[in-house]
Design a protein around this motif. Sequence first.
Motif, short mmCIF file in Angstrom:
data_model
loop_
_atom_site.label_atom_id
_atom_site.label_comp_id
_atom_site.label_asym_id
_atom_site.label_seq_id
_atom_site.Cartn_x
_atom_site.Cartn_y
_atom_site.Cartn_z
N GLU A 64 0.83 -1.20 0.00
CA GLU A 64 0.00 0.00 0.00
C GLU A 64 0.87 1.26 0.00
O GLU A 64 0.60 2.22 -0.72
CB GLU A 64 -0.91 -0.01 1.23
CG GLU A 64 -1.88 1.15 1.31
CD GLU A 64 -2.92 1.15 0.20
OE1 GLU A 64 -3.45 2.23 -0.12
OE2 GLU A 64 -3.20 0.06 -0.36
N SER A 78 -1.49 6.55 -12.24
CA SER A 78 -2.88 6.33 -11.86
C SER A 78 -2.97 5.30 -10.74
O SER A 78 -2.09 4.46 -10.58
CB SER A 78 -3.69 5.87 -13.07
OG SER A 78 -3.25 4.59 -13.50
N GLU A 79 -4.06 5.35 -9.98
CA GLU A 79 -4.21 4.46 -8.84
C GLU A 79 -4.17 3.00 -9.24
O GLU A 79 -3.50 2.19 -8.60
CB GLU A 79 -5.52 4.76 -8.11
CG GLU A 79 -5.73 3.90 -6.87
CD GLU A 79 -7.01 4.23 -6.13
OE1 GLU A 79 -7.37 3.47 -5.21
OE2 GLU A 79 -7.66 5.24 -6.49
N SER A 80 -4.87 2.65 -10.32
CA SER A 80 -4.91 1.24 -10.73
C SER A 80 -3.54 0.74 -11.17
O SER A 80 -3.10 -0.36 -10.80
CB SER A 80 -5.92 1.06 -11.88
OG SER A 80 -5.56 1.89 -12.99
N GLN A 83 1.58 6.75 -6.85
CA GLN A 83 0.49 7.68 -7.15
C GLN A 83 0.95 9.12 -6.97
O GLN A 83 0.57 10.01 -7.74
CB GLN A 83 -0.70 7.39 -6.23
CG GLN A 83 -1.44 6.09 -6.54
CD GLN A 83 -2.59 5.83 -5.60
OE1 GLN A 83 -3.48 6.68 -5.44
NE2 GLN A 83 -2.57 4.68 -4.93
N ALA A 104 2.37 1.73 -3.42
CA ALA A 104 1.35 2.20 -4.37
C ALA A 104 1.11 3.70 -4.19
O ALA A 104 0.97 4.44 -5.16
CB ALA A 104 0.06 1.42 -4.17
N LEU A 105 1.07 4.14 -2.95
CA LEU A 105 0.86 5.57 -2.67
C LEU A 105 2.03 6.41 -3.19
O LEU A 105 1.83 7.53 -3.67
CB LEU A 105 0.67 5.79 -1.17
CG LEU A 105 -0.64 5.24 -0.57
CD1 LEU A 105 -0.62 5.39 0.95
CD2 LEU A 105 -1.84 5.97 -1.17
N ALA A 131 -0.64 2.07 -10.31
CA ALA A 131 0.24 2.10 -9.14
C ALA A 131 0.06 0.85 -8.29
O ALA A 131 1.04 0.24 -7.83
CB ALA A 131 -0.02 3.35 -8.31
N ARG A 132 -1.18 0.45 -8.07
CA ARG A 132 -1.45 -0.75 -7.27
C ARG A 132 -0.96 -2.01 -7.98
O ARG A 132 -0.44 -2.93 -7.33
CB ARG A 132 -2.94 -0.86 -6.98
CG ARG A 132 -3.45 0.21 -6.01
CD ARG A 132 -4.91 0.01 -5.64
NE ARG A 132 -5.34 0.99 -4.67
CZ ARG A 132 -5.12 0.93 -3.35
NH1 ARG A 132 -4.46 -0.11 -2.86
NH2 ARG A 132 -5.53 1.87 -2.54
#
Length: 213
Positions: A76, A88-90, A83, A79-80, A92-93
């Motif tokens: 997490e 983009s969030e998707s 971002q 991913a942050l 990055a995750r």
Amino acid sequence: GINDGLVSNFSLVMGFAGAEAKPEYILLAGCAGLLAGSFSMAAGEYVSVRAQRELFEQQIAMEKQELEMSPKEEEEELALIYQAKGISESDARMMARRIIENPRTAIDTLAREELGLDPSQLGSPWAAAGSSFGAFIVGAIVPVLPYLFAVGTTAWVTSGLLSCLALFGVGALISIFTARGPLVSGLRMLGIGLFASFITYGVGWLLGVSVAG
């Protein structure tokens, strides 16, 4: 290192010259200052880089422990970070998940992204010590060289001239990294070296007069 060796040994030699010490004593003092200073610089640099490396290694080890204990939290966080860099969030995750799946890649990436460290380039204490040792000797030997081939006023004047030229040259070279003009940087370094040498020369003269009296 070159600058430290040059200024410190130039000041030391001028201090003994101010006390009107015999040429062989000035040479001895210069050589002693050269060796003492170079070993001191090397030891200090070794301890500094070694302590820094151990700190970085501890931080990486803690990051590895956190990854083993809470891989989802680390995923997490990664991913942050991505971002925040504009991904983009998707995406990055997805990137974070793939990275965390490989422990070796995960540690390397977390060290770079979270700690700002490159695990493969934490610095070598021995390399740092060796470079400091050599650089100090290069600078410190300049004021001593004339006393190997001359005596009296000739050695003193030659030592001063060589040291002044070296001080100006070192200052001018520093301008490559500071974006200042070579003349300004060279004169600034020359001024610092002359100021230090004048003080030690004066102290040597006063002590010499006191002892002679």
